[in-house]
Write an enzyme that holds these catalytic residues in place. Structure first.
Site, mmCIF file in Angstrom:
data_model
loop_
_atom_site.group_PDB
_atom_site.id
_atom_site.type_symbol
_atom_site.label_atom_id
_atom_site.label_comp_id
_atom_site.label_asym_id
_atom_site.label_seq_id
_atom_site.Cartn_x
_atom_site.Cartn_y
_atom_site.Cartn_z
ATOM 1 N N LYS A 111 0.714 -0.812 -0.404
ATOM 2 C CA LYS A 111 -0.040 -0.117 -0.283
ATOM 3 C C LYS A 111 0.894 1.494 -0.071
ATOM 4 O O LYS A 111 1.813 1.479 1.505
ATOM 5 C CB LYS A 111 -0.628 -0.006 1.072
ATOM 6 C CG LYS A 111 -1.383 1.404 0.932
ATOM 7 C CD LYS A 111 -2.777 1.265 2.671
ATOM 8 C CE LYS A 111 -3.586 2.284 2.548
ATOM 9 N NZ LYS A 111 -4.804 1.998 3.379
ATOM 10 N N ARG A 119 -11.229 10.192 0.658
ATOM 11 C CA ARG A 119 -10.948 10.679 2.813
ATOM 12 C C ARG A 119 -12.264 11.413 2.784
ATOM 13 O O ARG A 119 -12.317 12.019 3.324
ATOM 14 C CB ARG A 119 -9.344 11.688 2.695
ATOM 15 C CG ARG A 119 -8.090 10.089 2.702
ATOM 16 C CD ARG A 119 -7.153 11.213 2.849
ATOM 17 N NE ARG A 119 -5.598 9.432 2.816
ATOM 18 C CZ ARG A 119 -4.692 10.235 2.648
ATOM 19 N NH1 ARG A 119 -3.606 11.658 2.654
ATOM 20 N NH2 ARG A 119 -3.482 8.833 2.752
ATOM 21 N N LYS A 168 1.049 10.695 5.077
ATOM 22 C CA LYS A 168 1.096 8.941 5.825
ATOM 23 C C LYS A 168 2.508 7.935 5.649
ATOM 24 O O LYS A 168 2.442 7.135 5.395
ATOM 25 C CB LYS A 168 0.410 8.017 5.610
ATOM 26 C CG LYS A 168 -1.325 8.479 5.866
ATOM 27 C CD LYS A 168 -2.668 8.026 5.631
ATOM 28 C CE LYS A 168 -3.783 8.641 6.219
ATOM 29 N NZ LYS A 168 -4.964 6.879 6.275
ATOM 30 N N LYS A 171 -2.229 -1.868 -3.946
ATOM 31 C CA LYS A 171 -2.932 -0.267 -3.679
ATOM 32 C C LYS A 171 -2.326 1.260 -3.509
ATOM 33 O O LYS A 171 -1.328 0.765 -3.346
ATOM 34 C CB LYS A 171 -3.499 -0.643 -2.613
ATOM 35 C CG LYS A 171 -4.441 1.285 -2.324
ATOM 36 C CD LYS A 171 -5.403 0.392 -1.145
ATOM 37 C CE LYS A 171 -6.010 2.037 -1.013
ATOM 38 N NZ LYS A 171 -6.477 1.938 0.687
#
Ligand code: PBG
Length: 327
Positions: free
Chosen positions: A198, A208, A220, A251
């Site tokens: 990810k 979001r 992140k 992803k």
């Protein structure tokens, strides 16, 4: 030398093209992400994701019914949590009577054959908008402390009837910890679909928006992967295999077909691709302007995921594609 082979013979007609086609797509390849919201009635369209809705419980069940009729086998649930239920420790994530557990039970009760995949990460419930706990002093995302909550979430979701646990948080070693927690409580048949590779991606914006879950501080990048890396994805893969993942996910999807392809050459586990919200939004926007043929482009893109090596695709186009395949 006389050349007798002509590749165009195999493209001569639609029938012949179909006979030699290496990759095709069917409804059982598609997983539909669904958004569940409490505190209102009906459904509400997400502005940056036209055609995708936040549902109340009743509307969610109707959507599952429609998807099931179209031949979709699996839905992946995400909760939209009220701002005043969010806190730094994401307590609502382990509320046995929370709307999320209620929805899992309700879907499995009404449509037992529908495979329900559930999300394990703190961001929908965290007032900080991070997937893990945030250290107040340093702002660091706390790995091992977060995992304790993730394990509780996974067991709770499994007890509500979840078929597939989907840890989307990217804490180190969480797959093994969750697997152990599930086994210890007797959920030996509950699958784990790990968000293995990810990336810290710019393609998650509309998601979001949907959850009102953007990080309040920072980004992140200390837990999600750097998009300059692919070898690192192999390390994540090795970890998840050893820790007991049943399915590994890449992803986002479209800009990461190389990673999917690489996984297909390095693992015997099934691979999932997540065709994420930003990818959906781009196609919808261009289609609304009349610049592209949406249906054809969606078919082409979803086929490309499979060609790269994915056996399943989480996509907001699941319903549209299933309708197309049913025509
Ligand atoms: C967070 C989570 C995200 C998505 C799924 N789970 C966003 C993020 O990591 O910030 C994105 C899905 C999408 O964009 O469609 N645990």
């Amino acid at each position: 030398m006389e050349i007798l082979s002509r590749n165009r013979r195999l493209r001569k007609s639609e029938a012949i093209r179909q006979m030699v086609r290496e990759t095709s797509i069917s409804t059982s390849d598609l997983i539909a992400p669904l958004f569940l919201m409490e505190g209102f009635i009906g459904k509400e369209e997400i502005a940056s994701m036209p055609g995708i809705f936040r549902h109340d419980l009743k509307s969610l069940i109707h959507e599952v019914r429609d998807l099931s009729k179209l031949g979709i086998k699996c839905v992946s649930l995400f909760p939209v949590i009220d701002e005043n239920k969010k806190d730094p420790r994401a307590f609502e994530s382990i509320n046995p009577e929370g709307i999320y557990q209620l929805a899992i039970r309700e879907i499995k009760h009404s449509y037992p054959e529908m495979v329900v995949m559930t999300d394990v990460a703190l961001d929908p419930y965290s007032s900080d908008g991070h997937d893990g706990l945030v250290d107040k002093k340093t702002g660091k995302i706390l790995n091992d402390e977060t995992i304790e909550i993730l394990c509780q979430m996974a067991v709770l979701q499994a007890s509500a009837g979840s078929d597939i646990i989907g840890p989307s948080d990217m804490m180190d070693n969480r797959i093994g910890a969750i697997r152990k927690a599930l086994e210890a409580d007797g959920y030996t048949d509950t699958l784990i679909m790990s968000y293995t590779a990810k990336y810290a991606s710019n393609f998650y914006g509309p998601f979001r928006d949907a959850l009102h879950s953007a990080p309040k501080q920072g980004d992140k990048k200390t837990y999600q992967m750097d998009y300059g890396n692919s070898i690192e994805a192999l390390r994540e893969l090795k970890h998840d295999e050893l820790e007991g993942a049943d399915i590994v996910m890449v992803k986002p999807g479209l800009a990461y077909l190389d990673i999917i392809k690489m996984y297909s050459e390095h693992t015997s586990l099934p691979i999932a691709a997540y065709n994420v919200s930003g990818e959906y939004a781009m196609i919808k926007a261009a289609a609304q302007k009349g610049w592209i043929d949406e249906k054809k482009i969606v078919h082409e893109i979803l086929t490309a995921f499979k060609r790269a090596g994915a056996s399943m695709i989480l996509t907001y186009f699941a319903k549209d594609m299933a309708q197309l395949l049913n025509e």
